[in-house]
Structure formats: C-alpha cells, structure tokens
Design a protein around this motif. Structure first.
Motif, PDB file in Angstrom:
ATOM      1  N   GLN A 229      43.150  51.098  76.569  1.00  0.00           N
ATOM      2  CA  GLN A 229      41.658  51.207  76.740  1.00  0.00           C
ATOM      3  C   GLN A 229      41.130  50.943  78.448  1.00  0.00           C
ATOM      4  N   TYR A 263      40.147  50.744  62.784  1.00  0.00           N
ATOM      5  CA  TYR A 263      40.136  50.916  63.786  1.00  0.00           C
ATOM      6  C   TYR A 263      38.497  51.260  64.418  1.00  0.00           C
ATOM      7  N   ARG A 264      38.044  51.562  63.046  1.00  0.00           N
ATOM      8  CA  ARG A 264      36.997  52.159  62.680  1.00  0.00           C
ATOM      9  C   ARG A 264      36.240  50.613  62.731  1.00  0.00           C
ATOM     10  N   PHE A 267      36.114  49.096  66.775  1.00  0.00           N
ATOM     11  CA  PHE A 267      35.597  49.655  68.099  1.00  0.00           C
ATOM     12  C   PHE A 267      33.861  49.367  67.796  1.00  0.00           C
ATOM     13  N   GLN A 268      33.973  48.900  66.232  1.00  0.00           N
ATOM     14  CA  GLN A 268      31.929  48.913  66.086  1.00  0.00           C
ATOM     15  C   GLN A 268      32.045  47.495  66.793  1.00  0.00           C
ATOM     16  N   ARG A 271      31.444  48.154  70.137  1.00  0.00           N
ATOM     17  CA  ARG A 271      30.311  48.606  70.733  1.00  0.00           C
ATOM     18  C   ARG A 271      28.808  47.456  70.788  1.00  0.00           C
ATOM     19  N   ILE A 296      34.042  54.257  74.419  1.00  0.00           N
ATOM     20  CA  ILE A 296      34.543  53.684  72.486  1.00  0.00           C
ATOM     21  C   ILE A 296      34.375  54.881  71.788  1.00  0.00           C
ATOM     22  N   THR A 297      33.405  55.687  71.603  1.00  0.00           N
ATOM     23  CA  THR A 297      33.192  56.741  71.213  1.00  0.00           C
ATOM     24  C   THR A 297      34.694  57.641  71.532  1.00  0.00           C
ATOM     25  N   GLU A 300      37.379  56.196  69.515  1.00  0.00           N
ATOM     26  CA  GLU A 300      36.876  56.326  68.304  1.00  0.00           C
ATOM     27  C   GLU A 300      37.452  58.129  67.525  1.00  0.00           C
ATOM     28  N   LEU A 304      40.459  58.878  65.183  1.00  0.00           N
ATOM     29  CA  LEU A 304      40.186  59.558  63.530  1.00  0.00           C
ATOM     30  C   LEU A 304      40.607  61.195  63.327  1.00  0.00           C
TER      31      LEU A 304
END
Length: 308
Positions: A229, A263-264, A267-268, A271, A296-297, A300, A304
């Motif tokens: 990233q 991953y979710r 990533f949370q 955030r 980040i969004t 993700e 996904l």
C-alpha cells in the motif's frame, strides 16, 4: 444509470444522429442528455455501486482522451481558418469588432447569471464568467450551416468572429486569473504528517494481523499486500511472492472465505487507526483523512473483487 456500459457509450451517438435525422441540432441534444445523465447518475449510483465505479473510471479515461482530441482538432481548425485566404470579409477587420463584442457579451451574460440568479459573490462570479473555453460549440455549429444558402461572406464572418472569441477566451483568463484566483497554499506539514500516518496505519493493520490465530502462510502473504500500500516492497520480495503464488495450488472455497474475512478485519483496523488520528487534536486534515480512507476502501474493494 444504464445497466450496460456499451449502451451507455452508444447513447450520445444515437442521440446525435437521431436528432440530426429529425432536423434539429445533434450537438444540443447530446449536451442536454449529458446534463440529464449527470443529475440522474448522482442519485442512482448506489443502485449498482460496482457499475457506478467502473463507469466513473471509464468516463474519466474517455474524458481525458476526448478532451485532448477536441483541443487538437480545435487548434487545427483555428489555424486553418486563420491561414485560409478565402476566409476573409472583403479585407475588412469588422470580424475583430464582432468577435470582441461577442466575447464581452458572453462574459457579461455569464457574470449576470451567476451573480443575480445563483446569488454568488462578486469574485466567484467573475471567476465563473472568465473560466472555460467560450464559443467552441458555436464554432462547431457554424459548420453545420455551411451547406445552406448562407452567403460565403457571411459564413466567413461567423468563422473569423468565432475564432477570435475562442482565442480571447483562452488568453484573457490566463492573464487575469494570475491576480484574480487565490494563491494555492500547499501544506507541506500536512502532507508529511499524512505520509507518516499512512505508514503507521499499515503497521497497525500488520500488528492486528499477527495477533490473529491464522496460518503463517496467510500472515506472510497479507503482510506483503499491506506493505505494498505504501510501495515498500522490493523487486526481490515481489519476485519471491510471485513465484510462491505461481507454484501454490489454488485456494479452496473455505480458504478463500477465511482469507477475505482476514482482509476485512485488517482493513477495518487501518480505518480505525486513521479515524483515531483524525479525531485527535493534532491529527489529520479532513482532505488527508478522506484520501487515506479512500485508499483503504479502494484496496479492500480490489481484494474482495479478487476473492469473488
């Protein structure tokens, strides 16, 4: 919003040729349809977010390409018009006065509209009035009457006047905006702070990852993705990861579901860290926060989509 991108792309062509077949302006029809589509797209994008995102990227690419083409063609047409000796008005310079009058009238009409109707400030009204290329559409429309019974001298007068209008709309704002527009201030401290927080954000996600009861393989693979990233992956690391993925058998459906859940989660965690910094007293600015949150969004969404 159109369900199919190919239908969306064909709409302006269908409208243009359909309007021309009916004897009305195809250009005006396409412009009107664009205004309707913008309003419709703003209120229907969440009906199909994936399609809305794809169309947004596609429109951005097409805008860049077509804008470049338009300016190239416009430059060629202006140059050809100015160098063509047959495009004159009996040796008179009346087209200069008409071109200047058209530019001033266009300027005042735009200013009065936003000042009196939209109720904006004086400075913002002048910025709106001066900004943009004026007369390009009219210049294009002038060629639609070339095959009518309009006299050659009158047609040439329109071309020369519109050419001057376009040139003035390019030159005048370039000079005046230097004093009219506010100076752009780049907050170097905020940019440096955002870079530091981005690095800390990634480390927060990695720290959360290594606290999870998952396999070593998943930890190493996701750590590589998170560090990418910020571009902190070497060519050797990339080649090693690429070789591992090529030689690794495909994940099972259960493994993919587990991987997506991991991953979710990380990533949370990223955030949450960014929001904590934004809410802190000496945290991020709103623009920097929105940029990091969007990064980040988007990351993700890509992951996904791959998992799907």
């Amino acid at each position: 919003m159109s369900k199919y991108p190919n239908t969306f792309l064909m709409t302006p062509f269908v409208l243009y040729f359909g309007a021309e077949a009916l004897g009305v302006s195809g250009i005006i029809a396409v412009v009107s349809a664009g205004l309707v589509h913008n309003a419709e797209g703003e209120r229907s994008s969440l009906a199909n977010p994936q399609l809305a995102s794809d169309l947004h990227q596609l429109i951005g690419l097409l805008n860049d390409i077509l804008n470049s083409v338009v300016f190239i063609v416009l430059g060629i047409m202006l140059l050809r018009t100015l160098l063509d000796r047959s495009v004159t008005y009996n040796g008179s310079l009346i087209w200069v006065g008409i071109g200047v009058a058209l530019y001033v009238a266009n300027l005042l009409a735009r200013y009065d509209y936003v000042r009196l109707v939209q109720r904006v400030g004086n400075r913002e009204a002048w910025i709106f009035a001066l900004g943009g290329i004026h007369g390009a559409v009219t210049f294009a429309l002038a060629f639609t009457v070339a095959e009518t019974q309009v006299r050659t001298a009158d047609f040439n007068l329109v071309l020369m006047s519109e050419s001057l209008l376009i040139i003035l709309s390019l030159i005048v704002p370039t000079v005046i905006f230097r004093w009219l527009l506010p100076k752009v201030r780049i907050d170097m401290d905020d940019a440096a702070r955002m870079a530091v927080i981005r690095e800390q954000m990634i480390e927060a996600g990695i720290h959360e990852l290594w606290q999870m009861p998952i396999s070593q393989e998943f930890k190493e693979a996701i750590t590589f993705d998170l560090r990418s990233q910020n571009g902190h992956t070497t060519l050797r690391q990339f080649l090693s990861e690429w070789r591992r993925m090529v030689q690794h058998p495909d994940y099972t459906a259960d493994q993919m579901r587990e991987l997506m859940a991991i991953y979710r989660h990380v990533f949370q965690a990223e955030r949450n860290y960014v929001e904590q910094q934004y809410n802190a007293t000496a945290g991020l600015s709103e623009d920097s926060f929105n940029q990091l949150y969007r990064e980040i969004t988007m990351a993700e969404m890509v992951v996904l989509e791959y998992g799907a």
